[in-house]
Design a protein around this motif. Sequence first.
Motif, PDB file in Angstrom:
ATOM      1  N   PHE A 171     -55.792  26.413  63.819  1.00 32.27           N
ATOM      2  CA  PHE A 171     -57.132  25.943  64.115  1.00 32.27           C
ATOM      3  C   PHE A 171     -57.270  24.429  63.969  1.00 32.27           C
ATOM      4  CE2 PHE A 171     -57.783  30.347  62.816  1.00 32.27           C
ATOM      5  CZ  PHE A 171     -58.605  30.807  63.840  1.00 32.27           C
ATOM      6  N   THR A 172     -58.226  23.893  64.687  1.00 30.11           N
ATOM      7  CA  THR A 172     -58.662  22.511  64.532  1.00 30.11           C
ATOM      8  C   THR A 172     -60.027  22.541  63.843  1.00 30.11           C
ATOM      9  OG1 THR A 172     -57.509  21.784  66.519  1.00 30.11           O
ATOM     10  CG2 THR A 172     -59.273  20.373  65.710  1.00 30.11           C
ATOM     11  N   VAL A 173     -60.130  21.893  62.695  1.00 26.04           N
ATOM     12  CA  VAL A 173     -61.348  21.952  61.887  1.00 26.04           C
ATOM     13  C   VAL A 173     -62.063  20.612  61.939  1.00 26.04           C
ATOM     14  CG1 VAL A 173     -62.299  22.369  59.588  1.00 26.04           C
ATOM     15  CG2 VAL A 173     -60.303  23.665  60.363  1.00 26.04           C
ATOM     16  N   GLU A 174     -63.359  20.650  62.132  1.00 25.58           N
ATOM     17  CA  GLU A 174     -64.174  19.437  62.132  1.00 25.58           C
ATOM     18  C   GLU A 174     -64.905  19.301  60.805  1.00 25.58           C
ATOM     19  OE1 GLU A 174     -65.327  18.348  66.715  1.00 25.58           O
ATOM     20  OE2 GLU A 174     -66.816  19.279  65.427  1.00 25.58           O
ATOM     21  N   ARG A 175     -64.941  18.080  60.294  1.00 22.84           N
ATOM     22  CA  ARG A 175     -65.657  17.791  59.047  1.00 22.84           C
ATOM     23  C   ARG A 175     -66.499  16.542  59.236  1.00 22.84           C
ATOM     24  NH1 ARG A 175     -60.432  19.106  56.925  1.00 22.84           N
ATOM     25  NH2 ARG A 175     -60.452  21.033  55.691  1.00 22.84           N
ATOM     26  N   THR A 176     -67.508  16.407  58.387  1.00 20.68           N
ATOM     27  CA  THR A 176     -68.315  15.198  58.399  1.00 20.68           C
ATOM     28  C   THR A 176     -67.459  14.016  57.987  1.00 20.68           C
ATOM     29  OG1 THR A 176     -70.307  16.441  57.824  1.00 20.68           O
ATOM     30  CG2 THR A 176     -70.362  14.080  57.406  1.00 20.68           C
ATOM     31  N   CYS A 177     -67.624  12.930  58.696  1.00 22.88           N
ATOM     32  CA  CYS A 177     -66.814  11.740  58.426  1.00 22.88           C
ATOM     33  C   CYS A 177     -67.093  11.240  57.008  1.00 22.88           C
ATOM     34  CB  CYS A 177     -67.140  10.647  59.436  1.00 22.88           C
ATOM     35  SG  CYS A 177     -66.281   9.088  59.118  1.00 22.88           S
ATOM     36  N   PRO A 178     -66.054  11.059  56.180  1.00 22.39           N
ATOM     37  CA  PRO A 178     -66.272  10.612  54.794  1.00 22.39           C
ATOM     38  C   PRO A 178     -66.667   9.139  54.693  1.00 22.39           C
ATOM     39  CG  PRO A 178     -63.923  10.764  55.253  1.00 22.39           C
ATOM     40  CD  PRO A 178     -64.615  11.306  56.463  1.00 22.39           C
ATOM     41  N   THR A 179     -66.385   8.364  55.722  1.00 20.55           N
ATOM     42  CA  THR A 179     -66.680   6.932  55.664  1.00 20.55           C
ATOM     43  C   THR A 179     -68.155   6.645  55.911  1.00 20.55           C
ATOM     44  OG1 THR A 179     -64.443   6.429  56.442  1.00 20.55           O
ATOM     45  CG2 THR A 179     -66.080   4.670  56.616  1.00 20.55           C
ATOM     46  N   CYS A 180     -68.718   7.285  56.926  1.00 22.44           N
ATOM     47  CA  CYS A 180     -70.120   7.005  57.289  1.00 22.44           C
ATOM     48  C   CYS A 180     -71.060   8.141  56.940  1.00 22.44           C
ATOM     49  CB  CYS A 180     -70.218   6.707  58.777  1.00 22.44           C
ATOM     50  SG  CYS A 180     -69.779   8.115  59.849  1.00 22.44           S
ATOM     51  N   SER A 181     -70.534   9.201  56.301  1.00 23.94           N
ATOM     52  CA  SER A 181     -71.344  10.376  55.920  1.00 23.94           C
ATOM     53  C   SER A 181     -72.049  10.999  57.115  1.00 23.94           C
ATOM     54  CB  SER A 181     -72.376   9.987  54.850  1.00 23.94           C
ATOM     55  OG  SER A 181     -71.743   9.485  53.691  1.00 23.94           O
ATOM     56  N   GLY A 182     -71.382  10.950  58.265  1.00 23.50           N
ATOM     57  CA  GLY A 182     -71.915  11.602  59.446  1.00 23.50           C
ATOM     58  C   GLY A 182     -72.866  10.756  60.268  1.00 23.50           C
ATOM     59  N   MET A 183     -73.117   9.519  59.867  1.00 19.80           N
ATOM     60  CA  MET A 183     -74.074   8.673  60.571  1.00 19.80           C
ATOM     61  C   MET A 183     -73.485   8.029  61.825  1.00 19.80           C
ATOM     62  SD  MET A 183     -76.735   9.142  58.830  1.00 19.80           S
ATOM     63  CE  MET A 183     -77.800   7.956  59.641  1.00 19.80           C
ATOM     64  N   GLY A 184     -72.160   7.877  61.884  1.00 16.38           N
ATOM     65  CA  GLY A 184     -71.542   7.260  63.036  1.00 16.38           C
ATOM     66  C   GLY A 184     -71.474   5.742  62.971  1.00 16.38           C
ATOM     67  N   GLN A 185     -72.181   5.162  62.014  1.00 15.18           N
ATOM     68  CA  GLN A 185     -72.206   3.711  61.852  1.00 15.18           C
ATOM     69  C   GLN A 185     -72.118   3.357  60.369  1.00 15.18           C
ATOM     70  OE1 GLN A 185     -75.915   2.797  63.852  1.00 15.18           O
ATOM     71  NE2 GLN A 185     -74.826   2.120  65.683  1.00 15.18           N
ATOM     72  N   VAL A 186     -71.613   2.181  60.103  1.00 11.71           N
ATOM     73  CA  VAL A 186     -71.530   1.696  58.730  1.00 11.71           C
ATOM     74  C   VAL A 186     -72.230   0.347  58.642  1.00 11.71           C
ATOM     75  CG1 VAL A 186     -69.404   2.898  58.150  1.00 11.71           C
ATOM     76  CG2 VAL A 186     -69.277   0.662  59.225  1.00 11.71           C
ATOM     77  N   ILE A 187     -72.790   0.081  57.476  1.00  8.85           N
ATOM     78  CA  ILE A 187     -73.498  -1.172  57.236  1.00  8.85           C
ATOM     79  C   ILE A 187     -72.607  -2.053  56.372  1.00  8.85           C
ATOM     80  CG2 ILE A 187     -75.540  -2.223  56.194  1.00  8.85           C
ATOM     81  CD1 ILE A 187     -77.070   0.319  56.836  1.00  8.85           C
ATOM     82  N   LYS A 188     -72.147  -3.159  56.954  1.00 11.71           N
ATOM     83  CA  LYS A 188     -71.266  -4.058  56.214  1.00 11.71           C
ATOM     84  C   LYS A 188     -72.027  -4.914  55.211  1.00 11.71           C
ATOM     85  CE  LYS A 188     -67.538  -4.399  59.608  1.00 11.71           C
ATOM     86  NZ  LYS A 188     -66.687  -5.326  60.409  1.00 11.71           N
ATOM     87  N   ASN A 189     -73.307  -5.167  55.499  1.00 12.80           N
ATOM     88  CA  ASN A 189     -74.129  -6.002  54.618  1.00 12.80           C
ATOM     89  C   ASN A 189     -75.388  -5.239  54.245  1.00 12.80           C
ATOM     90  OD1 ASN A 189     -75.000  -8.206  53.157  1.00 12.80           O
ATOM     91  ND2 ASN A 189     -75.847  -9.282  54.927  1.00 12.80           N
ATOM     92  N   PRO A 190     -75.283  -4.270  53.313  1.00 14.88           N
ATOM     93  CA  PRO A 190     -76.442  -3.422  52.987  1.00 14.88           C
ATOM     94  C   PRO A 190     -77.555  -4.199  52.296  1.00 14.88           C
ATOM     95  CG  PRO A 190     -74.641  -2.984  51.474  1.00 14.88           C
ATOM     96  CD  PRO A 190     -74.097  -3.898  52.518  1.00 14.88           C
ATOM     97  N   CYS A 191     -78.759  -3.724  52.501  1.00 16.58           N
ATOM     98  CA  CYS A 191     -79.945  -4.330  51.875  1.00 16.58           C
ATOM     99  C   CYS A 191     -79.853  -4.197  50.363  1.00 16.58           C
ATOM    100  CB  CYS A 191     -81.204  -3.654  52.406  1.00 16.58           C
ATOM    101  SG  CYS A 191     -82.731  -4.143  51.585  1.00 16.58           S
ATOM    102  N   ARG A 192     -80.137  -5.295  49.662  1.00 14.47           N
ATOM    103  CA  ARG A 192     -80.046  -5.277  48.199  1.00 14.47           C
ATOM    104  C   ARG A 192     -81.176  -4.466  47.565  1.00 14.47           C
ATOM    105  NH1 ARG A 192     -79.394 -11.675  47.360  1.00 14.47           N
ATOM    106  NH2 ARG A 192     -80.739 -11.560  49.212  1.00 14.47           N
ATOM    107  N   SER A 193     -82.269  -4.284  48.282  1.00 16.56           N
ATOM    108  CA  SER A 193     -83.410  -3.550  47.713  1.00 16.56           C
ATOM    109  C   SER A 193     -83.203  -2.046  47.754  1.00 16.56           C
ATOM    110  CB  SER A 193     -84.699  -3.913  48.462  1.00 16.56           C
ATOM    111  OG  SER A 193     -84.979  -5.298  48.350  1.00 16.56           O
ATOM    112  N   CYS A 194     -82.636  -1.552  48.845  1.00 19.45           N
ATOM    113  CA  CYS A 194     -82.516  -0.101  49.015  1.00 19.45           C
ATOM    114  C   CYS A 194     -81.066   0.370  49.046  1.00 19.45           C
ATOM    115  CB  CYS A 194     -83.231   0.352  50.285  1.00 19.45           C
ATOM    116  SG  CYS A 194     -82.506  -0.332  51.814  1.00 19.45           S
ATOM    117  N   GLY A 195     -80.102  -0.549  48.950  1.00 19.25           N
ATOM    118  CA  GLY A 195     -78.697  -0.161  48.964  1.00 19.25           C
ATOM    119  C   GLY A 195     -78.206   0.353  50.294  1.00 19.25           C
ATOM    120  N   GLY A 196     -78.923   0.041  51.376  1.00 18.51           N
ATOM    121  CA  GLY A 196     -78.509   0.467  52.702  1.00 18.51           C
ATOM    122  C   GLY A 196     -79.158   1.745  53.181  1.00 18.51           C
ATOM    123  N   ALA A 197     -79.941   2.400  52.340  1.00 20.50           N
ATOM    124  CA  ALA A 197     -80.576   3.663  52.733  1.00 20.50           C
ATOM    125  C   ALA A 197     -81.768   3.443  53.657  1.00 20.50           C
ATOM    126  CB  ALA A 197     -81.027   4.430  51.496  1.00 20.50           C
TER     127      ALA A 197
END
Length: 385
Positions: free
Chosen positions: A189-215
């Motif tokens: 079988f080929t198994v799909e999992r949520t991406c561990p790097t972006c937690s399934g968002m498809g994008q990453v924030i290189k410079n996250p907001c200091r107030s909310c931590g990128g959330a």
Amino acid sequence: MAKRDYYEVLGVSKGASADEIKKAYRQKAKELHPDRNSDNPNAEAQFKEVNEAHDILKDADKRAAYDRFGHGAFDGGMAGGGRAGGYGGRPGQGDFASAFSDVFEDLFGDFMGGQRGGQRSRASRGSDLRYNLKISLEEAFAGLTKQITVPSSTACSGCSGTGSEGGSEPTTCPTCSGMGKVRAQQGFFTVERTCPTCSGMGQVIKNPCRSCGGAGRQQKDRALSVNIPQGVETGTRIRLSGEGEAGLRGGPSGDLYIFIEVADHALFQRDGIDLFCRVPVSMSKAAIGGEIEVPTIDGGRARVKVPEGSQSGRQMRLRAKGMPQLRGAGVGDMYIELAVETPVNLTSEQKELLRKFEEISAKSNNPNASGFFDKVKSFWDGMKG
């Protein structure tokens, strides 16, 4: 057992194009997949047969060899030594995993939340929230505007909900290439999992907001005004659209659901839109009749006529003195149940008056009491004789 013709297995003609073969294969694979045919013991064998046929016919060279020599092109023992055309191994095994992955999303895409060929949106809708609100029966009768404080997450003011510091844009996740999921080969079988790097968002924030931590959101108490209509009862649900938890990274907010609980009342009991009330009445008034005053849910008082000779438990109805119909024009009734009270702590004069009342009642209700007892005695004497 002789193998079936590969074209027959896929249900296509020998002149079928590559796209027709691929389409037929996907349809057959979905139809015969073992997970969808748990009650069919032959499903797995049929599924492998379909994959074997596709593995040969999708490749131009293998297909040409099959069209010329049939199944013998892959069974060995042909002139020239070795296996015909150099196609070693059993057909259907060498490229099975990659072929199976072509239909994986067709089979399970809806369950895995995949978006084939596209990038997942980085924004997601916020969660719905529940708030339990307890009100009095009088408030449920009249309706009101209630001020409440709801602890929830709101869009971050520092980054306006984007999660990025200084307005910088998120970048495509290098691990999943924006898909939000990764595939891993596990044997068959080929198994799909949520991406561990972006937690399934498809994008990453290189410079996250200091107030909310990128959330893109922060925890904060919010004051809201809620309109409670007339006639609500325990279990009534009021929905405030967009007043729930803020969405992640600029996504839409969820909804807020207000669940109403109407507190028990010291005097009134409620049954739908009707009210029930137990009212004490003196023994003398219950006997000779009269009028009493009873409180109503609107804060007023109503005069009720007590019929002569009323007993405890007698009910009387006051029309349109109950609860209003929720989102309707009707009004319920109020039912009064009389509870005749026995006087206590009587004075000597009151006791004497009650004795006289008892004597008069005995004479009034049994004017021939002595004659009655004489008749009973005579009857028993006759039975003994």
